[in-house]
Design a protein around this motif. Structure first.
Motif: not given
Length: 314
Positions: A196-222
């Protein structure tokens, strides 16, 4: 009942303890739900009613069964209830000193034959057991929220846990129609939280790097990965995708995936401002104006649909 276990005492009448109590009672165990707070016990009773209402609305429960579950649950603020325990589940605050204080007292009250377990999400079972009389009867039993819907249970041995104890905990989980997994050795975070935290770490890294918004990352999983992982594990997915393909992707991707060893700024800032998610009304998203209750209700309803589809009637 397996291993002559009939009386289950659950310490901690919060969300987890209430849900676990409901689950054991549904499988005809006698349950005592203990808490030092009378207010917590009252809230627990209300929460179980809410859970039952959601299950009845989903067609998972009828009035007769619901009444039977309630009859098998007793609420208590008296520590003497542990004298009757065959099986104890501790689901109190995730602080080592509080768990030590609890177990030092309770392990002296319970019968010597009682099996003792903790629902800790990742604290060391070996360290918790330092406060327990006869630690060989103590084992980790980590549930996923909400336990009455999510069927996975992690069974984790501490250094002094007897194999017989771990086997009993595993068998109890099977008896109440859960899917237990065994850890061959104790590691911080066990299995679920490491993933769970490996996924969260990568998700936050991508948001902070401006790769994607958190809403779109959540869609990737849902709408993508969630569907895969609901049906298959990572090794099965790799086999089905082709290990040659996975090897080639790993050869260039692994070195680019986040390996940050500190808490990300976005999580640090939210925590520092007291934004804890649904429980405070704001986290990564805003849960004000009743959205907190709405999203919890939707979560449980969706979880029940997925659970019934994949596992049938647990």
């Amino acid at each position: 009942m397996v291993h002559d276990i009939n009386n289950v005492v659950i310490a901690g009448a919060g969300i987890m303890g209430s849900s676990i109590a409901q689950l054991f009672a549904a499988h005809e165990y006698n349950v005592i739900l203990y808490d030092i707070s009378e207010e917590a016990l009252e809230k627990s009773s209300s929460l179980i009613s809410v859970n039952q209402a959601a299950a009845m609305e989903a067609g998972e429960l009828d009035e007769e069964k619901a009444a039977g579950i309630r009859r098998r649950i007793t609420f208590s603020g008296n520590k003497e209830c542990f004298q009757k325990a065959d099986f104890v589940i501790e689901a109190i605050i995730e602080k080592m000193e509080i768990k030590h204080g609890f177990w030092k007292e309770i392990s002296d009250i319970v019968p010597e034959t009682a099996v003792l377990t903790s629902n800790t999400s990742g604290l060391s079972l070996t360290e918790i057991a330092e406060a327990i009389e006869k630690p060989e009867r103590f084992c980790g039993m980590h549930w996923l929220n909400p336990p009455h819907i999510c069927p996975l249970v992690e069974v984790v041995k501490g250094e002094k846990t007897k194999q017989e104890t771990a086997d009993i905990v595993y068998d109890i989980a099977c008896d109440i129609h859960r899917y237990p997994v065994r850890l061959q050795k104790e590691v911080p975070g066990f299995l679920v939280n490491r993933f769970q935290f490996a996924i969260l770490r990568e998700a936050m890294s991508l948001v902070e790097a401006g790769v994607a918004k958190k809403e779109d990352i959540d869609k990737v999983f849902k709408y993508g990965l969630g569907l895969r992982y609901a049906c298959l594990g990572p090794f099965e997915i790799a086999d089905l995708g082709g290990l040659d393909t996975f090897y080639n992707i790993a050869s260039y991707l692994f070195k680019d995936i986040s390996n940050v060893g500190e808490v990300h700024d976005m999580l640090k800032e939210l925590y520092g401002n007291g934004n804890f998610g649904v429980k405070s009304g704001k986290g990564f998203y805003d849960y004000s104006n009743g959205r907190d209750k709405a999203i919890l209700a939707k979560r449980d309803k969706d979880f029940m649909k997925v659970s019934k589809c994949l596992f049938g009637d647990l």
